[in-house]
Design a protein around this motif. Structure first.
Motif, PDB file in Angstrom:
ATOM      1  N   LYS A 140       0.850  -1.193   0.000  1.00 58.43           N
ATOM      2  CA  LYS A 140       0.000   0.000   0.000  1.00 58.43           C
ATOM      3  C   LYS A 140       0.885   1.242   0.000  1.00 58.43           C
ATOM      4  N   THR A 141       0.620   2.139  -0.935  1.00 60.66           N
ATOM      5  CA  THR A 141       1.351   3.404  -0.985  1.00 60.66           C
ATOM      6  C   THR A 141       0.603   4.425  -0.137  1.00 60.66           C
ATOM      7  N   SER A 142       1.309   5.070   0.784  1.00 56.85           N
ATOM      8  CA  SER A 142       0.640   6.051   1.643  1.00 56.85           C
ATOM      9  C   SER A 142       0.398   7.355   0.892  1.00 56.85           C
ATOM     10  N   GLN A 143      -0.649   8.055   1.295  1.00 57.85           N
ATOM     11  CA  GLN A 143      -0.906   9.366   0.695  1.00 57.85           C
ATOM     12  C   GLN A 143       0.241  10.321   1.004  1.00 57.85           C
ATOM     13  N   GLY A 144       0.843  10.166   2.183  1.00 50.54           N
ATOM     14  CA  GLY A 144       1.972  11.023   2.547  1.00 50.54           C
ATOM     15  C   GLY A 144       3.116  10.912   1.558  1.00 50.54           C
ATOM     16  N   PHE A 145       3.400   9.678   1.103  1.00 52.68           N
ATOM     17  CA  PHE A 145       4.460   9.475   0.121  1.00 52.68           C
ATOM     18  C   PHE A 145       4.094  10.137  -1.206  1.00 52.68           C
ATOM     19  N   ILE A 146       2.846   9.937  -1.635  1.00 53.58           N
ATOM     20  CA  ILE A 146       2.409  10.554  -2.895  1.00 53.58           C
ATOM     21  C   ILE A 146       2.554  12.071  -2.811  1.00 53.58           C
ATOM     22  N   ASP A 147       2.094  12.658  -1.700  1.00 57.12           N
ATOM     23  CA  ASP A 147       2.148  14.113  -1.560  1.00 57.12           C
ATOM     24  C   ASP A 147       3.582  14.627  -1.528  1.00 57.12           C
ATOM     25  N   ARG A 148       4.476  13.904  -0.870  1.00 60.19           N
ATOM     26  CA  ARG A 148       5.888  14.320  -0.848  1.00 60.19           C
ATOM     27  C   ARG A 148       6.469  14.299  -2.258  1.00 60.19           C
ATOM     28  N   PHE A 149       6.130  13.274  -3.019  1.00 63.39           N
ATOM     29  CA  PHE A 149       6.628  13.206  -4.392  1.00 63.39           C
ATOM     30  C   PHE A 149       6.080  14.376  -5.214  1.00 63.39           C
ATOM     31  N   LEU A 150       4.792  14.668  -5.051  1.00 68.05           N
ATOM     32  CA  LEU A 150       4.171  15.776  -5.787  1.00 68.05           C
ATOM     33  C   LEU A 150       4.821  17.112  -5.414  1.00 68.05           C
ATOM     34  N   ILE A 151       5.163  17.282  -4.131  1.00 72.41           N
ATOM     35  CA  ILE A 151       5.826  18.521  -3.706  1.00 72.41           C
ATOM     36  C   ILE A 151       7.178  18.653  -4.402  1.00 72.41           C
ATOM     37  N   SER A 152       7.946  17.563  -4.429  1.00 77.60           N
ATOM     38  CA  SER A 152       9.241  17.594  -5.114  1.00 77.60           C
ATOM     39  C   SER A 152       9.066  17.952  -6.581  1.00 77.60           C
ATOM     40  N   SER A 153       8.088  17.329  -7.225  1.00 74.28           N
ATOM     41  CA  SER A 153       7.840  17.611  -8.642  1.00 74.28           C
ATOM     42  C   SER A 153       7.400  19.056  -8.853  1.00 74.28           C
ATOM     43  N   ILE A 180      13.464  22.789   1.012  1.00 77.12           N
ATOM     44  CA  ILE A 180      12.140  23.430   1.033  1.00 77.12           C
ATOM     45  C   ILE A 180      11.900  23.949   2.451  1.00 77.12           C
ATOM     46  N   PRO A 181      11.985  25.263   2.640  1.00 78.64           N
ATOM     47  CA  PRO A 181      11.716  25.832   3.972  1.00 78.64           C
ATOM     48  C   PRO A 181      10.239  25.690   4.320  1.00 78.64           C
ATOM     49  N   LYS A 182       9.953  25.645   5.604  1.00 77.48           N
ATOM     50  CA  LYS A 182       8.561  25.552   6.052  1.00 77.48           C
ATOM     51  C   LYS A 182       7.702  26.649   5.428  1.00 77.48           C
ATOM     52  N   GLN A 183       8.286  27.845   5.349  1.00 73.99           N
ATOM     53  CA  GLN A 183       7.560  29.009   4.851  1.00 73.99           C
ATOM     54  C   GLN A 183       7.070  28.818   3.411  1.00 73.99           C
ATOM     55  N   ILE A 237       3.659  17.084   6.973  1.00 72.17           N
ATOM     56  CA  ILE A 237       4.929  17.352   6.281  1.00 72.17           C
ATOM     57  C   ILE A 237       5.584  18.607   6.858  1.00 72.17           C
ATOM     58  N   LEU A 238       4.772  19.619   7.155  1.00 77.27           N
ATOM     59  CA  LEU A 238       5.291  20.854   7.751  1.00 77.27           C
ATOM     60  C   LEU A 238       6.033  20.543   9.053  1.00 77.27           C
ATOM     61  N   GLU A 239       5.435  19.667   9.855  1.00 76.18           N
ATOM     62  CA  GLU A 239       6.017  19.307  11.137  1.00 76.18           C
ATOM     63  C   GLU A 239       7.329  18.529  10.966  1.00 76.18           C
ATOM     64  N   SER A 240       7.437  17.796   9.857  1.00 80.08           N
ATOM     65  CA  SER A 240       8.620  16.942   9.662  1.00 80.08           C
ATOM     66  C   SER A 240       9.819  17.706   9.098  1.00 80.08           C
ATOM     67  N   ILE A 241       9.585  18.925   8.598  1.00 79.04           N
ATOM     68  CA  ILE A 241      10.693  19.682   7.989  1.00 79.04           C
ATOM     69  C   ILE A 241      11.568  20.280   9.073  1.00 79.04           C
ATOM     70  N   GLU A 242      12.834  19.973   9.033  1.00 81.33           N
ATOM     71  CA  GLU A 242      13.782  20.576   9.965  1.00 81.33           C
ATOM     72  C   GLU A 242      14.147  21.953   9.426  1.00 81.33           C
ATOM     73  N   GLU A 243      14.012  22.958  10.258  1.00 82.71           N
ATOM     74  CA  GLU A 243      14.305  24.324   9.802  1.00 82.71           C
ATOM     75  C   GLU A 243      15.801  24.548   9.833  1.00 82.71           C
ATOM     76  N   ARG A 244      16.391  24.608   8.643  1.00 82.76           N
ATOM     77  CA  ARG A 244      17.848  24.799   8.550  1.00 82.76           C
ATOM     78  C   ARG A 244      18.171  26.068   7.768  1.00 82.76           C
TER      79      ARG A 244
END
Length: 307
Positions: free
Chosen positions: A103-116, A245-248, A299-306
């Motif tokens: 099963k592919t999670s929606q989270g994985f699909i959304d992360r891929f779409l964000i990268s694209s 990808i910054p949180k902002q 995803i916002l929560e998982s981004i480390e602010e660097r």
């Protein structure tokens, strides 16, 4: 002489010139110290310049990398603060997903779409293994199809096993450079075998003990599509860490949010706790999918602010 990179093994590259002649190439050492933050200075899809070393043995040296139109990256497995370029100079990406085994999670699909989205690469979402779907999976597919098509993505349902919908997806490849991606075990190699039956690419079942797909492709590799175009097969990706990808900026890569961000009261609105947020209002009015909004928050929560 100009050429295109078809395969990268990390130290050697398979390249083809415009006549289709293939060379085994290595790169000049200087590319390694050009300050690139990626773990691979040369990627599949790169347009390069080569010098022939040995005509008989088809050996060459890569002397120049031309500017990339675009590229797509993942977090380097060795260092999460570096990125690994999956491939470059793409017209579109084909994301294979499954609702069963695995099963592919929606989270994985959304992360891929964000990268694209961040690299302006249109994505087609292909749900494979339709032959395994029962009522529950059919209903889930319709929900996901409606959710993603509403915000502008093309969604297809196919079964490589029974050939359902395969010809329809093949027509989308014509005269395009397409990245084929997704978890291991979702049927990418089986799909490629439909396009290139003579290659007999190795496929593997999902490993029973973990439910995760097993890796069958080790390196990204590009193939010439017989009816025009090119397709790039990628190793099965278990996790797609977002890089740079910054949180902002995250909401800019959700098309349905991007259309509303100028309507928020604050121009630095994160669409979580701020008052008069146009995005949250759209979620409450069902104009933005609650599932997509939850995915955004996770995803916002998982981004480390660097930054």
């Amino acid at each position: 002489m100009n050429a295109t990179v078809y395969k990268s093994t990390g130290s050697w590259y398979v390249v083809k010139d415009h006549s289709g002649k293939q060379f085994n190439a290595r790169m000049l050492g200087k590319f390694k110290i050009d300050g690139l933050t990626s773990t691979n200075p040369i990627a599949v899809g790169d347009a390069v310049e080569i010098e022939i070393e040995n005509e008989l043995e088809s050996g060459a040296t890569i002397t120049k990398i031309y500017d990339r139109k675009n590229y797509i990256t993942r977090t380097s497995p060795a260092n999460k603060h570096q990125h690994h370029i999956i491939s470059s100079n793409l017209d579109q990406s084909l994301l294979f997903a499954t609702l069963k085994d695995p099963k592919t999670s929606q989270g994985f699909i959304d992360r891929f779409l964000i990268s694209s989205e961040s690299f302006h690469i249109p994505t087609i979402i292909v749900f494979n293994k339709a032959d395994l779907y029962k009522t529950k999976e059919e209903e889930k597919f319709e929900l996901l199809k409606n959710m993603y098509e509403t915000i502008g993505y093309t969604v297809k349902k196919i079964s490589v096993e029974t050939n359902e919908g395969v010809e329809d997806v093949k027509t989308l490849l014509k005269d395009k450079v397409t990245l084929l991606s997704g978890h291991s075990g979702v049927g990418k190699s089986s799909f490629l075998n439909k396009i290139f039956p003579e290659m007999k690419l190795k496929t593997q079942d999902v490993s029973g003990w973990s439910g995760k797909g097993l890796h069958t492709t080790t390196f990204a590799e590009m193939f010439d599509v017989p009816f025009g175009g090119k397709i790039i097969d990628t190793p099965g990706i278990r996790e797609l860490g977002l890089v740079d990808i910054p949180k902002q900026e995250l909401s800019h890569y959700f098309p349905e949010m991007r259309a509303l961000i100028n309507d928020c009261q604050f121009n630095n609105c994160m669409h979580t706790n701020e008052p008069n947020c146009a995005v949250k209002a759209a979620v409450e009015n069902n104009a933005i999918s609650m599932d997509r909004y939850i995915s955004y928050c996770n995803i916002l929560e998982s981004i480390e602010e660097r930054f």
